[in-house]
Motif scaffolding. Structure first.
Motif, PDB file in Angstrom:
ATOM      1  N   GLN A 384       0.821  -1.217   0.000  1.00  0.00           N
ATOM      2  CA  GLN A 384       0.000   0.000   0.000  1.00  0.00           C
ATOM      3  C   GLN A 384       0.859   1.273   0.000  1.00  0.00           C
ATOM      4  O   GLN A 384       0.393   2.339  -0.414  1.00  0.00           O
ATOM      5  N   TRP A 385       2.097   1.158   0.429  1.00  0.00           N
ATOM      6  CA  TRP A 385       3.006   2.312   0.320  1.00  0.00           C
ATOM      7  C   TRP A 385       3.257   2.631  -1.154  1.00  0.00           C
ATOM      8  O   TRP A 385       3.300   3.792  -1.559  1.00  0.00           O
ATOM      9  N   VAL A 386       3.416   1.592  -1.973  1.00  0.00           N
ATOM     10  CA  VAL A 386       3.602   1.788  -3.409  1.00  0.00           C
ATOM     11  C   VAL A 386       2.353   2.414  -4.025  1.00  0.00           C
ATOM     12  O   VAL A 386       2.437   3.349  -4.831  1.00  0.00           O
ATOM     13  N   VAL A 387       1.175   1.925  -3.632  1.00  0.00           N
ATOM     14  CA  VAL A 387      -0.077   2.488  -4.152  1.00  0.00           C
ATOM     15  C   VAL A 387      -0.165   3.976  -3.828  1.00  0.00           C
ATOM     16  O   VAL A 387      -0.490   4.802  -4.690  1.00  0.00           O
ATOM     17  N   ALA A 388       0.145   4.323  -2.589  1.00  0.00           N
ATOM     18  CA  ALA A 388       0.069   5.728  -2.183  1.00  0.00           C
ATOM     19  C   ALA A 388       1.058   6.590  -2.960  1.00  0.00           C
ATOM     20  O   ALA A 388       0.742   7.719  -3.372  1.00  0.00           O
ATOM     21  N   GLY A 389       2.267   6.046  -3.179  1.00  0.00           N
ATOM     22  CA  GLY A 389       3.270   6.807  -3.918  1.00  0.00           C
ATOM     23  C   GLY A 389       2.870   7.032  -5.365  1.00  0.00           C
ATOM     24  O   GLY A 389       3.038   8.129  -5.911  1.00  0.00           O
ATOM     25  N   LEU A 390       2.320   5.993  -5.988  1.00  0.00           N
ATOM     26  CA  LEU A 390       1.869   6.124  -7.373  1.00  0.00           C
ATOM     27  C   LEU A 390       0.703   7.101  -7.480  1.00  0.00           C
ATOM     28  O   LEU A 390       0.628   7.901  -8.419  1.00  0.00           O
ATOM     29  N   HIS A 391      -0.204   7.040  -6.513  1.00  0.00           N
ATOM     30  CA  HIS A 391      -1.352   7.952  -6.514  1.00  0.00           C
ATOM     31  C   HIS A 391      -0.889   9.401  -6.366  1.00  0.00           C
ATOM     32  O   HIS A 391      -1.357  10.297  -7.090  1.00  0.00           O
ATOM     33  N   ALA A 392       0.041   9.641  -5.467  1.00  0.00           N
ATOM     34  CA  ALA A 392       0.553  11.006  -5.283  1.00  0.00           C
ATOM     35  C   ALA A 392       1.254  11.504  -6.548  1.00  0.00           C
ATOM     36  O   ALA A 392       1.113  12.666  -6.939  1.00  0.00           O
ATOM     37  N   ALA A 393       2.014  10.613  -7.186  1.00  0.00           N
ATOM     38  CA  ALA A 393       2.705  11.008  -8.416  1.00  0.00           C
ATOM     39  C   ALA A 393       1.702  11.332  -9.518  1.00  0.00           C
ATOM     40  O   ALA A 393       1.885  12.291 -10.288  1.00  0.00           O
ATOM     41  N   ALA A 394       0.637  10.547  -9.607  1.00  0.00           N
ATOM     42  CA  ALA A 394      -0.399  10.820 -10.609  1.00  0.00           C
ATOM     43  C   ALA A 394      -1.063  12.164 -10.358  1.00  0.00           C
ATOM     44  O   ALA A 394      -1.356  12.914 -11.294  1.00  0.00           O
ATOM     45  N   SER A 395      -1.305  12.489  -9.100  1.00  0.00           N
ATOM     46  CA  SER A 395      -1.926  13.778  -8.772  1.00  0.00           C
ATOM     47  C   SER A 395      -1.034  14.933  -9.207  1.00  0.00           C
ATOM     48  O   SER A 395      -1.514  15.940  -9.739  1.00  0.00           O
ATOM     49  N   GLU A 396       0.268  14.785  -8.994  1.00  0.00           N
ATOM     50  CA  GLU A 396       1.194  15.835  -9.432  1.00  0.00           C
ATOM     51  C   GLU A 396       1.201  15.954 -10.956  1.00  0.00           C
ATOM     52  O   GLU A 396       1.215  17.064 -11.513  1.00  0.00           O
ATOM     53  N   ALA A 397       1.173  14.823 -11.647  1.00  0.00           N
ATOM     54  CA  ALA A 397       1.170  14.864 -13.116  1.00  0.00           C
ATOM     55  C   ALA A 397      -0.084  15.555 -13.636  1.00  0.00           C
ATOM     56  O   ALA A 397      -0.023  16.377 -14.555  1.00  0.00           O
ATOM     57  N   LEU A 398      -1.242  15.249 -13.055  1.00  0.00           N
ATOM     58  CA  LEU A 398      -2.476  15.897 -13.489  1.00  0.00           C
ATOM     59  C   LEU A 398      -2.444  17.388 -13.206  1.00  0.00           C
ATOM     60  O   LEU A 398      -2.936  18.200 -13.989  1.00  0.00           O
ATOM     61  N   ALA A 399      -1.861  17.759 -12.068  1.00  0.00           N
ATOM     62  CA  ALA A 399      -1.773  19.180 -11.735  1.00  0.00           C
ATOM     63  C   ALA A 399      -0.894  19.928 -12.724  1.00  0.00           C
ATOM     64  O   ALA A 399      -1.050  21.139 -12.906  1.00  0.00           O
ATOM     65  N   GLU A 411      -2.940   3.252 -13.398  1.00  0.00           N
ATOM     66  CA  GLU A 411      -3.162   1.862 -13.799  1.00  0.00           C
ATOM     67  C   GLU A 411      -2.149   0.931 -13.132  1.00  0.00           C
ATOM     68  O   GLU A 411      -2.486  -0.206 -12.773  1.00  0.00           O
ATOM     69  N   ARG A 412      -0.924   1.435 -12.966  1.00  0.00           N
ATOM     70  CA  ARG A 412       0.060   0.617 -12.236  1.00  0.00           C
ATOM     71  C   ARG A 412      -0.348   0.477 -10.778  1.00  0.00           C
ATOM     72  O   ARG A 412      -0.181  -0.600 -10.175  1.00  0.00           O
ATOM     73  N   LEU A 414      -3.358   0.315  -9.665  1.00  0.00           N
ATOM     74  CA  LEU A 414      -4.434  -0.677  -9.642  1.00  0.00           C
ATOM     75  C   LEU A 414      -3.883  -2.092  -9.737  1.00  0.00           C
ATOM     76  O   LEU A 414      -4.480  -3.041  -9.216  1.00  0.00           O
ATOM     77  N   ALA A 415      -2.746  -2.251 -10.404  1.00  0.00           N
ATOM     78  CA  ALA A 415      -2.141  -3.584 -10.543  1.00  0.00           C
ATOM     79  C   ALA A 415      -1.422  -4.037  -9.282  1.00  0.00           C
ATOM     80  O   ALA A 415      -1.099  -5.222  -9.155  1.00  0.00           O
ATOM     81  N   GLU A 416      -1.184  -3.103  -8.325  1.00  0.00           N
ATOM     82  CA  GLU A 416      -0.371  -3.454  -7.139  1.00  0.00           C
ATOM     83  C   GLU A 416      -0.986  -4.570  -6.313  1.00  0.00           C
ATOM     84  O   GLU A 416      -0.203  -5.437  -5.885  1.00  0.00           O
ATOM     85  N   PRO A 417      -2.213  -4.701  -5.940  1.00  0.00           N
ATOM     86  CA  PRO A 417      -3.363  -3.822  -6.111  1.00  0.00           C
ATOM     87  C   PRO A 417      -3.592  -2.982  -4.853  1.00  0.00           C
ATOM     88  O   PRO A 417      -2.977  -3.236  -3.813  1.00  0.00           O
ATOM     89  N   PRO A 418      -4.519  -1.997  -4.920  1.00  0.00           N
ATOM     90  CA  PRO A 418      -4.850  -1.218  -3.725  1.00  0.00           C
ATOM     91  C   PRO A 418      -5.756  -2.010  -2.792  1.00  0.00           C
ATOM     92  O   PRO A 418      -6.284  -3.069  -3.171  1.00  0.00           O
ATOM     93  N   ALA A 419      -5.950  -1.476  -1.591  1.00  0.00           N
ATOM     94  CA  ALA A 419      -6.907  -2.079  -0.669  1.00  0.00           C
ATOM     95  C   ALA A 419      -8.292  -2.032  -1.294  1.00  0.00           C
ATOM     96  O   ALA A 419      -8.621  -1.134  -2.078  1.00  0.00           O
ATOM     97  N   ALA A 420      -9.140  -2.988  -0.945  1.00  0.00           N
ATOM     98  CA  ALA A 420     -10.453  -3.116  -1.576  1.00  0.00           C
ATOM     99  C   ALA A 420     -11.265  -1.840  -1.463  1.00  0.00           C
ATOM    100  O   ALA A 420     -11.922  -1.417  -2.429  1.00  0.00           O
ATOM    101  N   GLU A 421     -11.208  -1.188  -0.294  1.00  0.00           N
ATOM    102  CA  GLU A 421     -12.032   0.004  -0.107  1.00  0.00           C
ATOM    103  C   GLU A 421     -11.554   1.205  -0.921  1.00  0.00           C
ATOM    104  O   GLU A 421     -12.293   2.172  -1.120  1.00  0.00           O
ATOM    105  N   ALA A 422     -10.311   1.159  -1.409  1.00  0.00           N
ATOM    106  CA  ALA A 422      -9.773   2.283  -2.187  1.00  0.00           C
ATOM    107  C   ALA A 422      -9.855   2.049  -3.689  1.00  0.00           C
ATOM    108  O   ALA A 422      -9.612   2.970  -4.475  1.00  0.00           O
TER     109      ALA A 422
END
Length: 952
Positions: A384-399, A411-412, A414-422
């Motif tokens: 989940q640390w990887v998921v959080a890092g990828l999500h933060a990087a995606a947010s910066e790219a969109l910004a 998409e990467r 999602l392949a980790e995968p994230p926790a079910a609730e996320a």
């Protein structure tokens, strides 16, 4: 060996284009050749040459593992400028439209960045601001590995370098092996001047062998070296290093030793050299290969598990061997060397190394995007640390306005995968990013999964809105309704306001997709059953209802104008957070006003929407609203304005990978009315739109009507009828019957008349007139009366209908249609012998047609007057009427006091283009200064008119 052997011709050409850039004539040049052929050395020589001439040099290099780092190349080019800039210089860099580039270049982003279009526009003006201080050389090596966002900027800038003192020098491997389709397509599509680097000749290889091994090297040995290396300078250099290390003598007897030094074995030889340096050097080299641009010495030492002294010794050894080059960060000497070192470790171990690298960077407070570049290369491990890092990087790219890398990062994750609730939240974000990146089919698949996983009604609604809008854009309105309907059913029980929003979304999806009227009319009635509150969502509902009524004529033109006026009455919502609602209000209420024949208010609303798109730097929205304003200007008979908006829209779409047929249609209409038939056909052919075009969206009918009108002018009435019946049958079957919305019957009646089908022509003209009277828009009634008069056999009825057409159109702002009716009425009067009345109508029609720049009508009026024995003076190629649409738009903005740069920024063109337009305008108006523009334009009633606000 400096690598510039046998490159004199290429270096001379670089010197020539640099000289041109110094003179203000910018150039983009592509250096192309295989890996190791000497591209990097040639670019280095160009930088030295430019620096010796006082040219500012900015450089960047693509990297194979950095292709998902948003605007990575752009930031390599421009961030050093920012680091060295004082506050005043920074303010100058981001002056004007360049402010839109700040989110791209800021070290940290707050999630408030713009679209890719706004970023490209801002970055171009940032480069223009830099070039104002002095000429620039921008070099991009290994551009085949550029990230998508940077590649789009390179293309955007390359199309405009001619207007700046800038030399853009690119280096890439051959396009057919350059990597992604986007890279190959972009480089090929730019049609750049290309310097193709050839392999070294046998003589050159012999010179190098004798220089590096022995001056007594045998000819046979030198020839064998040329064969083994293929004349590739890098491979030859590596071969000579290995031969010297193995103490191979350059004699004929040792030729057999060269077999192991062919291109496919150089990697093995390099790894042998690395192993000889010892385990510390090997570990540090692998760490640098993994870290890439993050390879600061301390990061590399930590990743290699080497303490400071051992790391320093390893670095020295690698520098001495030529595997690394000095500087911070540490850099591998050549991409082929890096590939050999990086590939020497299995993928699982490389993935772990990248994860460790990401943790090191996080500990040093690096931006999330830097971590993301490494996390993309990790193996999925349910971390989940990887998921959080990828999500933060995606947010910066969109910004930063870079959806492509954001989509890859999500998409990467999602392949980790994230926790079910996320998972559902990440799926939605990934779907939105994919949609922004023009990967609509994949976006739909991802968002469908998000919708299936979500149980919260509010979250379901947001996903349904986004997915429904995407389906509508794809022309799959039935699927949009199928998605939105069930969500609304569940929401209506708990949240009436949410239910209302969903209802509006369903109705709009059905409407835009051209679904049968009965499928959505009841929903719209529910939307408009409440009194208006002036809230934004309420205004969107009124705009939707107005446009729907304009398309199906279930209300009168007066009612449509009132509905649209309610939607447009207050100032448009401001800020990017309201961009969607603002766009819908303008996109729906503007055309509704035009269809109801309220043309000046329609133009004013569309201009306000264009202003907002310009402020946000949203080039695609700017282009689409320019298309709508072009179409409305056609209604008003302002052909030059219509042509200008249409051409600007097409140019803007060309920079953003899209060009809907609607944009082509409005330009065809303007060209046909101006008499530029060959230009209109060339436009169709160049866009490959001569064949079938599907009626998969309601707006698609505009194209079929425009092409049908062109075919009529080309004297191809059967082809015209095919187009007109294609859209007419589809519109009638679905219930979109308003002639003011789609005047296909009037044009089809003319086609039938040309084919001798007089009964069909009269029937269609009669239907057109009846439906137009029911709706009540003066422009539509006037057109229908004119066509009915032209196809009837009853001379008395013909005169009466043409006379009434003129009278009705006197109440409309549709000047071109009034001119048509006056000329046709005058011609009919002439045929009856009513000379005085005929002359009056023909002269009035001639004046209006000339004012509208409708040359075919001008010619028709002159011929009719000549038949009366009256000669008229032909228009000269000077005066306001001689201005092109682009010249007129620039001149109007100049009259309002805007600078050339402000005009260029507002119209998404270059300053040079504005200067050329003004130069041509001065010549045609016979003036020599900006101050005389207002008076010259006022002579024609142009300045300050047109029912528009300034687009700045």
């Amino acid at each position: 060996m400096n690598g510039l052997i046998e490159r004199d011709g290429e270096l001379k050409r670089v010197e020539e284009v640099l000289t041109a850039a110094l003179a203000g004539r910018g150039v983009t040049l592509l250096v192309e050749g295989a890996a190791g052929i000497g591209k990097t050395v040639l670019l280095a020589a160009a930088r030295d040459l430019a620096a010796s001439r006082g040219v500012r040099v900015l450089s960047a290099t693509g990297a194979e593992l950095e292709r998902e780092y948003a605007f990575g190349i752009v930031r390599q080019l421009l961030e050093p400028v920012l680091r060295r800039a004082d506050p005043q210089q920074r303010a100058e860099l981001f002056e004007g439209a360049a402010a839109l580039a700040e989110p791209v270049l800021m070290e940290r982003t707050e999630g408030t960045g713009g679209t890719l279009g706004s970023s490209l526009h801002g970055l171009y003006w940032a480069c223009a601001n830099l070039a104002d201080r002095g000429p620039l050389l921008l070099t991009v090596d290994d551009v085949h590995w550029a990230d998508d966002a940077s590649l789009r900027f390179i293309a955007y800038l390359a199309r405009r370098t001619v207007d700046l003192p800038v030399l853009l020098l690119l280096a890439a491997r051959p396009i057919n092996s350059a990597g992604s389709g986007l890279t190959a397509g972009t480089l090929a599509g730019l049609r750049l001047e290309t310097l193709k680097l050839n392999v070294l000749s046998t003589n050159a290889v012999g010179e190098l062998v004798r220089e590096r091994l022995s001056s007594d090297a045998d000819d046979e040995f030198c020839l064998a070296c040329a064969h083994a290396s293929g004349g590739n300078p890098f491979l030859l250099a590596e071969a000579l290093i290995a031969l010297r290390a193995d103490d191979v003598q350059p004699v004929a007897a040792e030729v057999c030793r060269l077999d192991t030094l062919r291109a496919d074995n150089i990697s093995s030889a390099l790894l042998v050299r690395l192993a000889r340096l010892g385990p510390d050097a090997a570990r540090l080299a692998r760490a640098v290969a993994v870290l890439g641009p993050d390879a600061m010495a301390w990061h590399a030492a930590s990743l290699a598990d080497l303490e400071e002294t051992r790391a320093a010794s390893a670095i020295d050894a690698l520098l001495h061997e030529g595997i690394l080059v000095s500087g911070q960060p540490l850099t591998v000497a050549h991409p082929l060397i890096r590939t050999a070192i990086y590939s020497d470790t299995d993928s699982a171990q490389r993935g772990l190394a990248h994860k460790r690298a990401a943790r090191l960077l996080q500990a040093s407070n690096a931006p999330a995007e830097r971590l993301g570049s490494h996390l993309l290369n990790c193996e999925p491990a349910n971390d989940q640390w990887v998921v959080a890092g990828l999500h933060a990087a995606a947010s910066e790219a969109l910004a930063r306005g870079a959806p492509e890398p954001a989509a890859a990062l999500l998409e990467r994750a999602l392949a980790e995968p994230p926790a079910a609730e996320a998972r559902s939240g990440l799926l939605l974000e990934a779907g939105l990013a994919l949609g922004m990146a023009n990967r609509a089919d994949r976006a739909a698949t991802v968002m469908r999964e998000a919708l299936d996983l979500t149980t919260d009604p509010s979250a379901q609604a947001e996903i349904a809105f986004s997915l429904g809008a995407l389906m509508t854009m794809l022309g799959r309105g039935d699927e949009a309704v199928a998605i939105l309907g069930p969500v609304r059913s569940s929401a209506s029980r708990d949240d009436p306001d949410l239910s209302r929003r969903l209802l509006a979304g369903i109705a709009l999806a059905d409407l835009i997709a051209g679904q049968p009227v009965e499928s959505w009319l009841g929903r719209l009635d529910q939307l408009t059953s409440r009194g208006t509150t002036g809230e934004t969502e309420e205004r969107v509902a009124w705009a939707t209802a107005a446009f729907a009524a304009a398309a199906i004529a279930d209300r009168t033109a007066a009612d449509v104008a009132q509905l649209a006026g309610e939607a447009a009455a207050d100032p448009l919502p401001v800020g990017r957070q309201h961009a969607r609602d603002r766009f819908l209000i303008v996109n729906l209420a503007g055309p509704a006003l035009a269809i109801a024949d309220h043309l000046d208010p329609a133009l004013a609303l569309l201009s306000a929407g264009i202003e907002a798109a310009q402020r946000d730097g949203n080039a695609v929205e700017f282009a689409y609203l320019s298309v709508l304003r072009s179409h409305t200007a056609l209604y008003a008979g302002r052909l030059l304005d219509a042509e200008t908006d249409a051409r600007i829209a097409l140019d803007t779409y060309a920079d953003h990978n899209g060009e809907p047929p609607l944009a082509v249609a409005v330009l065809i209409d303007a060209l046909v009315d101006k008499g530029a038939i060959d230009d209109a056909q060339a436009l169709l052919t160049s866009r490959q739109l001569d064949g079938p075009v599907p009626m998969n969206m309601l707006a698609a009918h505009f194209f079929h009507v425009a092409r049908g009108r062109l075919r009529l002018r080309q004297r191809r009435p059967q082809d015209a009828l095919n187009d007109l019946r294609t859209c007419g049958d589809a519109l009638d079957a679905a219930g979109y019957t308003n002639p003011a919305f789609a005047p296909w019957r009037a044009e089809a009646a003319r086609a039938h008349r040309a084919l001798g089908h007089h009964d069909h022509a009269r029937r269609l003209a009669g239907e057109e007139l009846e439906r137009s009277r029911q709706f009540g828009a003066a422009r539509a009634i006037g057109i229908a009366l004119r066509v009915a008069g032209l196809v009837t056999d009853d001379r008395h009825l013909q005169l009466e209908q043409l006379r009434e057409s003129v009278v009705v159109l006197e109440t409309s702002q549709a000047q071109l249609e009034r001119a048509r009716s006056q000329i046709e009425y005058g011609a009919a009067l002439r045929r009856t012998g009513a000379r005085r009345e005929a002359e009056e109508q023909l002269r009035r029609g001639l004046d209006l047609a000339a004012h509208c720049s409708a040359q075919p009508l001008v010619t028709q009026a002159r011929q009719e007057l000549l038949a009366l024995g009256i000669r008229t003076r032909r228009a000269q190629g000077t005066g306001p009427a001689a201005l092109t649409g682009g010249e007129r738009r620039v001149a109007l903005l100049a009259v309002e006091g805007h600078t050339n740069r402000q005009i260029a920024q507002a119209l998404f063109v270059t300053t040079r283009a504005v200067e050329l337009h003004l130069t041509n305008t001065y010549r045609k108006l016979r003036i020599n200064s900006r101050h005389a523009l207002a008076e010259a334009l006022a002579a024609e009633g142009t300045a300050g008119s047109n029912g528009r606000t300034s687009p700045i």
